[in-house]
Design a protein around this motif. Structure first.
Motif, mmCIF file in Angstrom:
data_model
loop_
_atom_site.group_PDB
_atom_site.id
_atom_site.type_symbol
_atom_site.label_atom_id
_atom_site.label_comp_id
_atom_site.label_asym_id
_atom_site.label_seq_id
_atom_site.Cartn_x
_atom_site.Cartn_y
_atom_site.Cartn_z
ATOM 1 N N PRO A 44 -13.905 -26.427 64.441
ATOM 2 C CA PRO A 44 -14.587 -27.591 65.008
ATOM 3 C C PRO A 44 -15.788 -27.189 65.864
ATOM 4 O O PRO A 44 -16.757 -27.946 65.944
ATOM 5 C CB PRO A 44 -13.514 -28.275 65.860
ATOM 6 C CG PRO A 44 -12.357 -27.356 65.931
ATOM 7 C CD PRO A 44 -12.477 -26.364 64.828
ATOM 8 N N ASN A 45 -15.749 -25.988 66.444
ATOM 9 C CA ASN A 45 -16.887 -25.547 67.256
ATOM 10 C C ASN A 45 -18.050 -25.039 66.421
ATOM 11 O O ASN A 45 -19.183 -25.001 66.878
ATOM 12 C CB ASN A 45 -16.455 -24.436 68.222
ATOM 13 C CG ASN A 45 -15.775 -25.019 69.434
ATOM 14 O OD1 ASN A 45 -16.165 -26.084 69.914
ATOM 15 N ND2 ASN A 45 -14.739 -24.348 69.904
ATOM 16 N N GLU A 46 -17.748 -24.562 65.231
ATOM 17 C CA GLU A 46 -18.800 -24.031 64.357
ATOM 18 C C GLU A 46 -18.555 -24.541 62.935
ATOM 19 O O GLU A 46 -18.169 -23.774 62.047
ATOM 20 C CB GLU A 46 -18.767 -22.500 64.350
ATOM 21 C CG GLU A 46 -19.144 -21.866 65.672
ATOM 22 C CD GLU A 46 -19.123 -20.349 65.566
ATOM 23 O OE1 GLU A 46 -19.975 -19.790 64.863
ATOM 24 O OE2 GLU A 46 -18.236 -19.727 66.168
ATOM 25 N N PRO A 47 -18.776 -25.860 62.709
ATOM 26 C CA PRO A 47 -18.458 -26.435 61.391
ATOM 27 C C PRO A 47 -19.217 -25.765 60.246
ATOM 28 O O PRO A 47 -18.732 -25.737 59.110
ATOM 29 C CB PRO A 47 -18.858 -27.909 61.527
ATOM 30 C CG PRO A 47 -19.543 -28.055 62.837
ATOM 31 C CD PRO A 47 -19.303 -26.846 63.660
ATOM 32 N N ALA A 48 -20.376 -25.180 60.565
ATOM 33 C CA ALA A 48 -21.164 -24.552 59.499
ATOM 34 C C ALA A 48 -20.369 -23.431 58.821
ATOM 35 O O ALA A 48 -20.499 -23.201 57.611
ATOM 36 C CB ALA A 48 -22.461 -24.002 60.084
ATOM 37 N N LEU A 49 -19.528 -22.744 59.597
ATOM 38 C CA LEU A 49 -18.763 -21.624 59.028
ATOM 39 C C LEU A 49 -17.795 -22.116 57.960
ATOM 40 O O LEU A 49 -17.644 -21.507 56.898
ATOM 41 C CB LEU A 49 -17.953 -20.930 60.126
ATOM 42 C CG LEU A 49 -18.749 -20.100 61.123
ATOM 43 C CD1 LEU A 49 -17.809 -19.464 62.133
ATOM 44 C CD2 LEU A 49 -19.535 -19.016 60.380
ATOM 45 N N GLU A 50 -17.133 -23.239 58.266
ATOM 46 C CA GLU A 50 -16.160 -23.785 57.311
ATOM 47 C C GLU A 50 -16.883 -24.263 56.044
ATOM 48 O O GLU A 50 -16.401 -24.028 54.924
ATOM 49 C CB GLU A 50 -15.427 -24.934 57.990
ATOM 50 C CG GLU A 50 -14.259 -25.461 57.193
ATOM 51 C CD GLU A 50 -13.730 -26.762 57.796
ATOM 52 O OE1 GLU A 50 -13.951 -27.024 58.996
ATOM 53 O OE2 GLU A 50 -13.113 -27.514 57.034
#
Ligand SMILES: Cc1cc2nc3c(=O)[nH]c(=O)nc-3n(C[C@H](O)[C@H](O)[C@H](O)COP(=O)(O)O)c2cc1C
Length: 549
Positions: A166-172
Motif C-alpha cells: 500500500p505504501n508503494e503500489p507501483a511495485l505491486e
C-alpha cells in the motif's frame, strides 16, 4: 523375549487399555516383530497395512498375514491396525494435481530473495513447490529470477510472490505485469487487506473457456491470510467494480470479466498462524478450523466445481506440527522459517548460525519496514541483534513527533550516531535517490508532509537492515533484521541430537522429506495408540538419522 509395546498382562493384571478388535489374524508368527527397531521399520514401510496382534501376552506388529472374522485354528486376536499413510498421501491430492507436485507442501515466499531461485529450484525438482521471495526486490532482479527458475523448471512446479504494498503500489503493479508477461502460472499473494487492481487483473487475465464450456484457470492464486474478512474476499469472486474498470481499460475481455464472477479469486488459501515475518500471531489450532468453516460456508453459496483448498502455515517445523495441521484438515502445509535456515536460502552463513541457536522464545514483534506508518509489525529473531529494540524506538519517535526537527536534539543526535551512523540530511538524499527510481510520488508526498518525510527516513533504516542481513554487511551485524518465527526454535529442539543440528547440513528438500516422513510415521503410530496400544517414549518420536536425498 520382552515386547516393546505394552504387554497385555503383568501379574494377571491387564495393563493395556487396548480393547482389541472383533477380528483375528492368521499368518506366519515369525513375521510378528516385538523389538523397537523392527517395530519402527514396519511403521516406516508406509505403504503396508500394519496389524497389531496379541501373541503370548505380548503385542507385536506385522505387515503380513490375513485378517479373519472367526477364531479359526491358529488365529490370534487382532488388537488394532494402522492403515497405509505416506508423505505423498498426506493432505489433499487435488493440491498436488493442480500444481503438479508430489507432496501437499510448499515453501513460502521469503522477501529479498531469501527464498532464492536456488531454493525454489531445489524444491520444484524434488516434487515440492517453492515460492520465490520477490518482496523488496527491484523488477530487474525479479525478472532475472523468473528466467533462472523457468529455465531450470520447465515442467516442474514453482510460484512467485505478489505482495501487497500500500505504501508503494507501483511495485505491486510492476510485479503483476512481469508475472503476466512471463507466463507465471502460480502466484502466492500476501499481505492483502483488500483486493487490488493488479491482483484481480492477474487472476482475470488468465481465465478462458474450453470447447465444452468449462472455465479454465490459467493464473492460479494462493492467498496467504490470517484474518477471516480478508479470506472472505479471496473465497468470493472478484469485485465487479474492479472487473468493469479492467474491461474499460481493455486489460481483460468481457468474457474474462464474466468468468471471473464465477470463480473464487484464489484457488488456495494459506492460513498464516504465528509465523516468521508478517503475522497476527494467531494460534493455528484456532485459526485453521475457523477458516475451514468459512470456506464451507462460501462453498455452499457458490458451489464452485473445485472448492478452495485451505492450507496451514505458521509454526510448522516438526513432524508433530505437520501432522497436527493435516489432521485438523489442512489440504497442504507451508513452511518458512526452517527454509531460511537451509543452505539454499538467500541468507548468509552468519544468519544461518544465529538461526541454529534460536530457542522458541528468541523471537519478537517489531515494526515492519513496508507498512511502518500503519503500525504493522513483523516477527523477528531477537537473539544476537539489536534491531528489534532500535526499530521499536523509531516507531515511538514517529508516533510522538510530527517531524524530524521536532525530535529533541539529544535524541536526534543519539539516533544519528548509534543507529543511522550518518546525519539525517545525508540519509534524506539517499532516500530521494532510492525513490526516484522506484516511486517518485513518495518523495513528492514527503516534501509536502514532514511526518511522512520522517517515516521515509526511518524506513531507510528498517528497509536496509533486512538487506544488510541478506548481504552480510560488515559492521552492521547488530542491526541485522532477521525474520523468524517460533517454529525455528522448535525445529532446533527437534533436530538437536541429529545431523541436522549443523546449519551446513540443512537442505530444504531433506528437511521437507523428514517433516513429511515423520508426520506419516507418527500418524501410523497414533492410530495404534488411539486403539489403546501403549508405546514407550523412545518409539513416540521421529528423529532424522540420515539424509533422505
Ligand atoms: C525470512 C522470512 C521472510 C518472509 N517473507 C515473506 C514474504 O516476503 N512474503 C510472504 O508471503 N511471506 C513471507 N514470509 C512468510 C513465509 O512465507 C511463511 O508463510 C511463514 O514463514 C510460515 O511460518 P513459519 O515461519 O512458522 O514457518 C517470510 C518468512 C520468513 C521467515
Amino acid at each position: 523375549m520382552q515386547g516393546i509395546l505394552e504387554e497385555l498382562k503383568v501379574d494377571g493384571r491387564n495393563l493395556s487399555t487396548a480393547k482389541g478388535t472383533p477380528y483375528y489374524w492368521q499368518g506366519d508368527a515369525n513375521s510378528i516383530v516385538f523389538e523397537e527397531n523392527a517395530i519402527r521399520s514396519v511403521l516406516m514401510d508406509f505403504n503396508s497395512l500394519v496389524m497389531a496382534v496379541a501373541l503370548e501376552n505380548r503385542i507385536g506388529l506385522t505387515a503380513r498375514g490375513n485378517i479373519s472374522t472367526s477364531p479359526a485354528s491358529g488365529a490370534i486376536p487382532l488388537m488394532g491396525w494402522a492403515i497405509p499413510v505416506s508423505p505423498q498421501t498426506l493432505g489433499n491430492a487435488s493440491f498436488c494435481a493442480t500444481y503438479g507436485t508430489r507432496y501437499a507442501y510448499y515453501g513460502g515466499a521469503m522477501a529479498n530473495g531469501i527464498s532464492s531461485a536456488e531454493l525454489v529450484i531445489a524444491l520444484g525438482k524434488a516434487g515440492f513447490m517453492g515460492s520465490f521471495g520477490s518482496a523488496g526486490l527491484v523488477p530487474a532482479r525479479i525478472e532475472a529470477a523468473i528466467q533462472t527458475v523457468q529455465q531450470a523448471l520447465p515442467d516442474s512446479p514453482y510460484a512467485f510472490n505478489l505482495i501487497n504494498s500500500p505504501n508503494e503500489p507501483a511495485l505491486e503493479h510492476r510485479a503483476a505485469a512481469l508475472y503476466l508477461s512471463h507466463g507465471i502460472r502460480n502466484v502466492e499473494a500476501s499481505a492483502y487487506v483488500d483486493l487490488t487492481v493488479p491482483l484481480v487483473l492477474y487472476r482475470a487475465a488468465g481465465l478462458s473457456m474450453d470447447t465444452v464450456g468449462n472455465i479454465v484457470i490459467n493464473n492460479r492464486i494462493i492467498a496467504k491470510v490470517s484474518r477471516k474478512e480478508v479470506a472472505r474476499r479471496f473465497l468470493e469472486p472478484a469485485p465487479v467494480d474492479i472487473l468493469d474498470e479492467l474491461v474499460k481499460e481493455n486489460k481483460i475481455s468481457e468474457l474474462q470479466a464474466r468468468l471471473a464472477q464465477q470463480v473464487p479469486v484464489a484457488d488456495d488459501i494459506t492460513v498464516e498462524a504465528d509465523s516468521g515475518g508478517h503475522t497476527d500471531n494467531r494460534p493455528l489450532v484456532g485459526l485453521l478450523p475457523t477458516m475451514l468453516a468459512l470456506r464451507d460456508e462460501i462453498q455452499a453459496k457458490y458451489h464452485y466445481p473445485v472448492p478452495v483448498r485451505i492450507g496451514a502455515a505458521g509454526g510448522i517445523s516438526t513432524p508433530t506440527s505437520a501432522l497436527a495441521a493435516f489432521v485438523m484438515g489442512a489440504d497442504y502445509i507451508v513452511t518458512g522459517s526452517v527454509n531460511q535456515a537451509c543452505v539454499e536460502s538467500g541468507a548468509t552463513d552468519h544468519t544461518r548460525a544465529l538461526l541454529a541457536q534460536a530457542d522458541m522464545a528468541d523471537v519478537i514483534m517489531a515494526p515492519a519496514a513496508d507498512m511502518f506508518e500503519m503500525g504493522v509489525k513483523v516477527q523477528l529473531l531477537k537473539r544476537g541483534t539489536l534491531f528489534p529494540l532500535r526499530a521499536q524506538k523509531l516507531y515511538e519517535l514517529y508516533t510522538r513527533y510530527s517531524s524530524i526537527d521536532e525530535i529533541p536534539a539529544a535524541e536526534r543526535e543519539k539516533q544519528e550516531r548509534q543507529v543511522f551512523k550518518r546525519d539525517f540530511g545525508s540519509i534524506w538524499e539517499d532516500v530521494i535517490k532510492f525513490f526516484s527510481e522506484r516511486d517518485p510520488r513518495q518523495i513528492e508526498r514527503a516534501e509536502r508532509d514532514p511526518k511522512q518525510k520522517m517515516a521515509l527516513i526511518f524506513r531507510w533504516y528498517l528497509g536496509l537492515s533486512s538487506r544488510w542481513a541478506v548481504i552480510g554487511e560488515k559492521g552492521r551485524e547488530m542491526d541485522y533484521q532477521i525474520w523468524c518465527g517460533p517454529s525455528m526454535g522448535t525445529f532446533n529442539d527437534w533436530t538437536r541430537p541429529t545431523y541436522l543440528n549443523d546449519p551446513g547440513s540443512r537442505h530444504v528438500v531433506d528437511v521437507a522429506l523428514h517433516l513429511l516422513s515423520g508426520a506419516a510415521y507418527l500418524y501410523r503410530l497414533r492410530m495404534l495408540t488411539m486403539q489403546g496400544i501403549r508405546v514407550p517414549a523412545s518409539l513416540d518420536a521421529y528423529l532424522p538419522t540420515a539424509p533422505l536425498i
